[in-house]
Design a protein around this motif. Structure first.
Motif, PDB file in Angstrom:
ATOM      1  N   UNK A  71       0.858  -1.179   0.000  1.00  0.00           N
ATOM      2  CA  UNK A  71       0.000   0.000   0.000  1.00  0.00           C
ATOM      3  C   UNK A  71       0.894   1.229   0.000  1.00  0.00           C
ATOM      4  N   UNK A  72       0.609   2.150  -0.895  1.00  0.00           N
ATOM      5  CA  UNK A  72       1.279   3.446  -0.905  1.00  0.00           C
ATOM      6  C   UNK A  72       0.187   4.508  -0.806  1.00  0.00           C
ATOM      7  N   UNK A  73       0.232   5.299   0.255  1.00  0.00           N
ATOM      8  CA  UNK A  73      -0.740   6.378   0.449  1.00  0.00           C
ATOM      9  C   UNK A  73      -0.024   7.707   0.357  1.00  0.00           C
ATOM     10  N   UNK A  74      -0.760   8.728  -0.100  1.00  0.00           N
ATOM     11  CA  UNK A  74      -0.155  10.057  -0.222  1.00  0.00           C
ATOM     12  C   UNK A  74      -1.159  11.137   0.126  1.00  0.00           C
ATOM     13  N   UNK A  75      -0.620  12.263   0.530  1.00  0.00           N
ATOM     14  CA  UNK A  75      -1.412  13.461   0.731  1.00  0.00           C
ATOM     15  C   UNK A  75      -1.508  14.129  -0.630  1.00  0.00           C
ATOM     16  N   UNK A  76      -2.671  14.038  -1.270  1.00  0.00           N
ATOM     17  CA  UNK A  76      -2.778  14.520  -2.645  1.00  0.00           C
ATOM     18  C   UNK A  76      -2.680  16.032  -2.771  1.00  0.00           C
ATOM     19  N   UNK A  77      -2.833  16.776  -1.678  1.00  0.00           N
ATOM     20  CA  UNK A  77      -2.646  18.228  -1.737  1.00  0.00           C
ATOM     21  C   UNK A  77      -1.169  18.597  -1.752  1.00  0.00           C
ATOM     22  N   UNK A  78      -0.333  17.764  -1.135  1.00  0.00           N
ATOM     23  CA  UNK A  78       1.090  18.065  -1.024  1.00  0.00           C
ATOM     24  C   UNK A  78       1.964  17.251  -1.962  1.00  0.00           C
ATOM     25  N   UNK A  79       1.455  16.117  -2.410  1.00  0.00           N
ATOM     26  CA  UNK A  79       2.254  15.233  -3.254  1.00  0.00           C
ATOM     27  C   UNK A  79       1.462  14.862  -4.493  1.00  0.00           C
ATOM     28  N   UNK A  80       1.858  15.445  -5.626  1.00  0.00           N
ATOM     29  CA  UNK A  80       1.204  15.111  -6.884  1.00  0.00           C
ATOM     30  C   UNK A  80       2.063  14.086  -7.624  1.00  0.00           C
ATOM     31  N   UNK A  81       1.407  13.130  -8.242  1.00  0.00           N
ATOM     32  CA  UNK A  81       2.098  12.055  -8.936  1.00  0.00           C
ATOM     33  C   UNK A  81       2.172  12.363 -10.425  1.00  0.00           C
ATOM     34  N   UNK A  82       3.351  12.232 -10.979  1.00  0.00           N
ATOM     35  CA  UNK A  82       3.546  12.402 -12.410  1.00  0.00           C
ATOM     36  C   UNK A  82       3.341  11.059 -13.120  1.00  0.00           C
ATOM     37  N   UNK A  83       3.934  10.003 -12.568  1.00  0.00           N
ATOM     38  CA  UNK A  83       3.830   8.664 -13.139  1.00  0.00           C
ATOM     39  C   UNK A  83       3.691   7.651 -12.009  1.00  0.00           C
ATOM     40  N   UNK A  84       2.896   6.611 -12.242  1.00  0.00           N
ATOM     41  CA  UNK A  84       2.749   5.531 -11.274  1.00  0.00           C
ATOM     42  C   UNK A  84       2.767   4.204 -12.024  1.00  0.00           C
ATOM     43  N   UNK A  85       3.629   3.298 -11.559  1.00  0.00           N
ATOM     44  CA  UNK A  85       3.755   1.969 -12.152  1.00  0.00           C
ATOM     45  C   UNK A  85       3.706   0.970 -11.011  1.00  0.00           C
ATOM     46  N   UNK A  86       3.006  -0.154 -11.226  1.00  0.00           N
ATOM     47  CA  UNK A  86       2.976  -1.167 -10.183  1.00  0.00           C
ATOM     48  C   UNK A  86       2.973  -2.566 -10.777  1.00  0.00           C
ATOM     49  N   UNK A  87       3.414  -3.517  -9.964  1.00  0.00           N
ATOM     50  CA  UNK A  87       3.290  -4.933 -10.272  1.00  0.00           C
ATOM     51  C   UNK A  87       3.066  -5.664  -8.948  1.00  0.00           C
ATOM     52  N   UNK A  88       3.166  -6.965  -8.940  1.00  0.00           N
ATOM     53  CA  UNK A  88       2.850  -7.705  -7.719  1.00  0.00           C
ATOM     54  C   UNK A  88       3.872  -7.523  -6.608  1.00  0.00           C
ATOM     55  N   UNK A  89       5.020  -6.913  -6.883  1.00  0.00           N
ATOM     56  CA  UNK A  89       6.073  -6.722  -5.875  1.00  0.00           C
ATOM     57  C   UNK A  89       6.470  -5.276  -5.624  1.00  0.00           C
ATOM     58  N   UNK A  90       5.937  -4.327  -6.397  1.00  0.00           N
ATOM     59  CA  UNK A  90       6.380  -2.951  -6.209  1.00  0.00           C
ATOM     60  C   UNK A  90       5.351  -1.937  -6.690  1.00  0.00           C
ATOM     61  N   UNK A  91       5.444  -0.756  -6.098  1.00  0.00           N
ATOM     62  CA  UNK A  91       4.711   0.427  -6.544  1.00  0.00           C
ATOM     63  C   UNK A  91       5.750   1.526  -6.698  1.00  0.00           C
ATOM     64  N   UNK A  92       5.810   2.129  -7.869  1.00  0.00           N
ATOM     65  CA  UNK A  92       6.804   3.162  -8.154  1.00  0.00           C
ATOM     66  C   UNK A  92       6.068   4.442  -8.539  1.00  0.00           C
ATOM     67  N   UNK A  93       6.405   5.536  -7.853  1.00  0.00           N
ATOM     68  CA  UNK A  93       5.807   6.845  -8.114  1.00  0.00           C
ATOM     69  C   UNK A  93       6.904   7.817  -8.510  1.00  0.00           C
TER      70      UNK A  93
END
Length: 121
Positions: A71-93
């Motif tokens: 699980x990756x959680x973020x404060x969307x007001x302070x942290x905007x995501x440009x790219x997000x990639x995930x698979x069964x072992x990782x989440x990359x932002x």
């Protein structure tokens, strides 16, 4: 920037979720990385139960059986995501740091105990 990462070893019990939420409310991080959630379902209720009003957006990778789960959680007001990639072992932002005109990448990884699979990861 405040972020924290935690191998929680299971979020199935309500008291574990409460511990995470209390920590979020006291530290007010921009990002939270959880490994080994052991949850077979990730939805808006999970985000709310863990992040409260601080961490309002997120992404999850469901557990396989009784193992894994990210699980990756973020404060969307302070942290905007440009790219997000995930698979069964990782989440990359990735996020652009405007002042530096640079992209920064954050990875939430849960590696297996099997050595050959670790090398592949």
């Amino acid at each position: 920037m405040i972020l924290f990462s935690w191998n929680i070893r299971g979020l199935g019990r309500p008291e574990n979720r409460k511990v995470v939420r209390n920590l979020v409310m006291s530290l007010k991080p921009q990002l939270l990385f959880i490994q080994e959630s052991k949850l077979n379902k990730f939805d808006s209720r999970v985000i709310k139960s863990l992040g409260g009003s601080i961490l309002t957006s997120g992404m999850g990778v469901e557990a396989t059986g009784s193992a894994g789960g990210l699980i990756t959680l973020r404060n969307e007001e302070l942290f905007t995501v440009k790219t997000c990639i995930s698979n069964d072992r990782s989440i990359i932002l990735s996020r652009e740091l405007v002042r530096l005109r640079k992209d920064v990448v954050f990875c939430n990884v849960y590696a297996t105990n099997r050595e050959c699979e670790r090398k592949e990861l």
